[in-house]
Design a protein around this motif. Structure first.
Motif, PDB file in Angstrom:
ATOM      1  N   UNK A  83     -17.683   2.531 -13.882  1.00 17.90           N
ATOM      2  CA  UNK A  83     -18.570   2.934 -12.784  1.00 17.90           C
ATOM      3  C   UNK A  83     -17.827   3.043 -11.455  1.00 17.90           C
ATOM      4  N   UNK A  84     -16.602   2.542 -11.397  1.00 23.05           N
ATOM      5  CA  UNK A  84     -15.824   2.603 -10.156  1.00 23.05           C
ATOM      6  C   UNK A  84     -15.097   3.936 -10.043  1.00 23.05           C
ATOM      7  N   UNK A  85     -14.847   4.341  -8.813  1.00 24.12           N
ATOM      8  CA  UNK A  85     -14.120   5.588  -8.571  1.00 24.12           C
ATOM      9  C   UNK A  85     -12.656   5.266  -8.307  1.00 24.12           C
ATOM     10  N   UNK A  86     -11.780   5.932  -9.043  1.00 25.93           N
ATOM     11  CA  UNK A  86     -10.353   5.725  -8.849  1.00 25.93           C
ATOM     12  C   UNK A  86      -9.946   6.208  -7.461  1.00 25.93           C
ATOM     13  N   UNK A  87      -9.111   5.434  -6.798  1.00 25.23           N
ATOM     14  CA  UNK A  87      -8.645   5.769  -5.451  1.00 25.23           C
ATOM     15  C   UNK A  87      -7.133   5.791  -5.449  1.00 25.23           C
ATOM     16  N   UNK A  88      -6.557   6.920  -5.060  1.00 24.34           N
ATOM     17  CA  UNK A  88      -5.103   7.032  -5.079  1.00 24.34           C
ATOM     18  C   UNK A  88      -4.474   6.135  -4.019  1.00 24.34           C
ATOM     19  N   UNK A  89      -5.163   5.918  -2.903  1.00 22.83           N
ATOM     20  CA  UNK A  89      -4.608   5.035  -1.872  1.00 22.83           C
ATOM     21  C   UNK A  89      -4.607   3.586  -2.339  1.00 22.83           C
ATOM     22  N   UNK A  90      -5.687   3.168  -3.028  1.00 23.38           N
ATOM     23  CA  UNK A  90      -5.716   1.814  -3.585  1.00 23.38           C
ATOM     24  C   UNK A  90      -4.656   1.672  -4.663  1.00 23.38           C
ATOM     25  N   UNK A  91      -4.499   2.717  -5.464  1.00 26.07           N
ATOM     26  CA  UNK A  91      -3.470   2.676  -6.509  1.00 26.07           C
ATOM     27  C   UNK A  91      -2.082   2.541  -5.891  1.00 26.07           C
ATOM     28  N   UNK A  92      -1.823   3.261  -4.809  1.00 27.47           N
ATOM     29  CA  UNK A  92      -0.510   3.184  -4.161  1.00 27.47           C
ATOM     30  C   UNK A  92      -0.187   1.740  -3.777  1.00 27.47           C
ATOM     31  N   UNK A  93      -1.144   1.066  -3.186  1.00 28.46           N
ATOM     32  CA  UNK A  93      -0.934  -0.322  -2.778  1.00 28.46           C
ATOM     33  C   UNK A  93      -0.669  -1.218  -3.985  1.00 28.46           C
ATOM     34  N   UNK A  94      -1.462  -1.056  -5.030  1.00 31.61           N
ATOM     35  CA  UNK A  94      -1.319  -1.902  -6.218  1.00 31.61           C
ATOM     36  C   UNK A  94      -0.015  -1.604  -6.959  1.00 31.61           C
ATOM     37  N   UNK A  95       0.354  -0.322  -7.038  1.00 32.13           N
ATOM     38  CA  UNK A  95       1.582   0.040  -7.737  1.00 32.13           C
ATOM     39  C   UNK A  95       2.805  -0.499  -7.010  1.00 32.13           C
ATOM     40  N   UNK A  96       2.793  -0.422  -5.685  1.00 37.62           N
ATOM     41  CA  UNK A  96       3.943  -0.929  -4.925  1.00 37.62           C
ATOM     42  C   UNK A  96       4.037  -2.450  -5.005  1.00 37.62           C
ATOM     43  N   UNK A  97       2.887  -3.117  -5.073  1.00 39.25           N
ATOM     44  CA  UNK A  97       2.913  -4.565  -5.274  1.00 39.25           C
ATOM     45  C   UNK A  97       3.506  -4.897  -6.642  1.00 39.25           C
ATOM     46  N   UNK A  98       3.123  -4.131  -7.670  1.00 40.67           N
ATOM     47  CA  UNK A  98       3.649  -4.374  -9.007  1.00 40.67           C
ATOM     48  C   UNK A  98       5.147  -4.122  -9.056  1.00 40.67           C
TER      49      UNK A  98
END
Length: 326
Positions: A83-98
């Motif tokens: 039900x959540x919408x994927x966000x590329x900006x949120x992904x960027x933050x999470x990917x860089x943390x990983x």
């Protein structure tokens, strides 16, 4: 492809740890190569497929199973509900943390996926401008009232460079450009991606296949997904709210599956539509990644030699990076 017998390639210092990305079209074998490289480079995998962010969307996204991961750590799989919408900006933050966490452990981050903008968000210096639902709604109502051409003229007055690159009838992008200008006071083009790596020394490996071979793989994959229980997976996800998911419910295979469950189309028609939709996606992915001249292309059906070819490319790029450093 069995690279597990070879010892991991040692990395001396954190500054020497490369960021490797395995990119390319759907069904070229990116996940298998990423896992094999992780085994050889003492690495961990970071997902860059937007749909594999969703929990439960396993069969239809060809998500690697726990067994197929061969003990290699994977990041950013199953982090969203349908039900959540994927966000590329949120992904960027999470990917860089990983990536930062993997590098801090002295290991090699290996990004893998075919979602082009998500790959760029993780790898490149890209800033994502803010959004404001109220501002966007106001601009969208204005577009309905005055027409896209009127908004395009307004954009030409405030951001002529953006107006030159956005079509007069492309309402969505016109509204977005005006929204960005209003919220930031900066031109829309200031936020466009530039080919500048966030981590110098990043290596992008692209997998390619002859189109007829790739089409055969896609057809076989879709039939296999149905046999593995794709419709049952979709039915279960519907109970979790799949119909309300703006991103998830439109995914290729899932949209068609929902139509089958609703009795709108037959399973045979859904299979044909999914194959056709995947082929269209492949063309878009191919166009996206081929525009990036930094990608080093490998033939995906090279068999056991593929891993060695990939490692050779990584070594070459690492050597070139060291030579260019002052």
């Amino acid at each position: 492809m069995d690279a597990s017998a070879a010892p991991p390639i040692a990395v001396a210092r954190d500054s020497d740890v490369p960021v490797v990305a395995v990119v390319g079209a759907t069904a070229t074998g990116k996940s298998d190569l990423a896992i094999a490289l992780a085994e050889r480079l003492d690495g961990e995998v970071v997902n860059a497929d937007a749909l594999q962010l969703y929990r439960g969307m396993d069969i239809g996204t060809a998500k690697v199973t726990a067994q197929e991961r061969h003990g290699v750590a994977h990041h950013l799989l199953d982090v969203l509900t349908v039900t959540e919408e994927a966000s590329v900006s949120a992904y960027q933050r999470q990917a860089r943390e990983a990536v930062a966490g993997i590098r801090a452990r002295g290991r090699v981050p290996i990004l893998v996926g075919g979602s082009g903008l998500y790959v760029r968000a993780a790898l490149d210096e890209i800033e994502f401008p803010p959004t404001d639902p109220a501002v966007r709604a106001r601009l969208e109502k204005r577009a309905e009232r005055e027409g896209a051409a009127a908004l395009h003229r307004a954009l030409a007055d405030t951001d002529p460079e953006a107006a030159r690159t956005i079509g007069v009838q492309d309402t969505r992008r016109i509204v977005r450009a005006l929204e960005v200008g209003e919220l930031t006071g900066r031109p829309f083009t200031a936020f466009l991606p530039r080919p500048l790596y966030h981590h110098p020394g990043t290596v992008q490996l692209g997998l390619r296949l002859e189109r007829p071979v790739l089409h055969e793989r896609i057809e076989a994959r879709v039939h296999r997904m149905v046999q593995q229980g794709l419709l049952q997976e979709i039915s279960g996800l519907r109970e979790q709210g799949l119909d309300d998911g703006r991103t998830a419910r439109r995914a290729i295979g899932y949209e068609q599956g929902l139509a089958v469950l609703d009795g709108a189309i037959s399973c045979e028609q859904a299979i044909e539509d999914t194959i056709a939709g995947t082929r269209r996606l492949v063309r878009k992915q191919d166009t996206w990644f081929r525009r990036d001249l930094r990608v080093r292309w490998l033939t995906a059906d090279a068999g056991e030699a593929l891993v060695e070819h990939a490692l050779a490319r990584i070594r070459e790029e690492a050597m070139t990076t060291r030579e260019q450093q002052p």
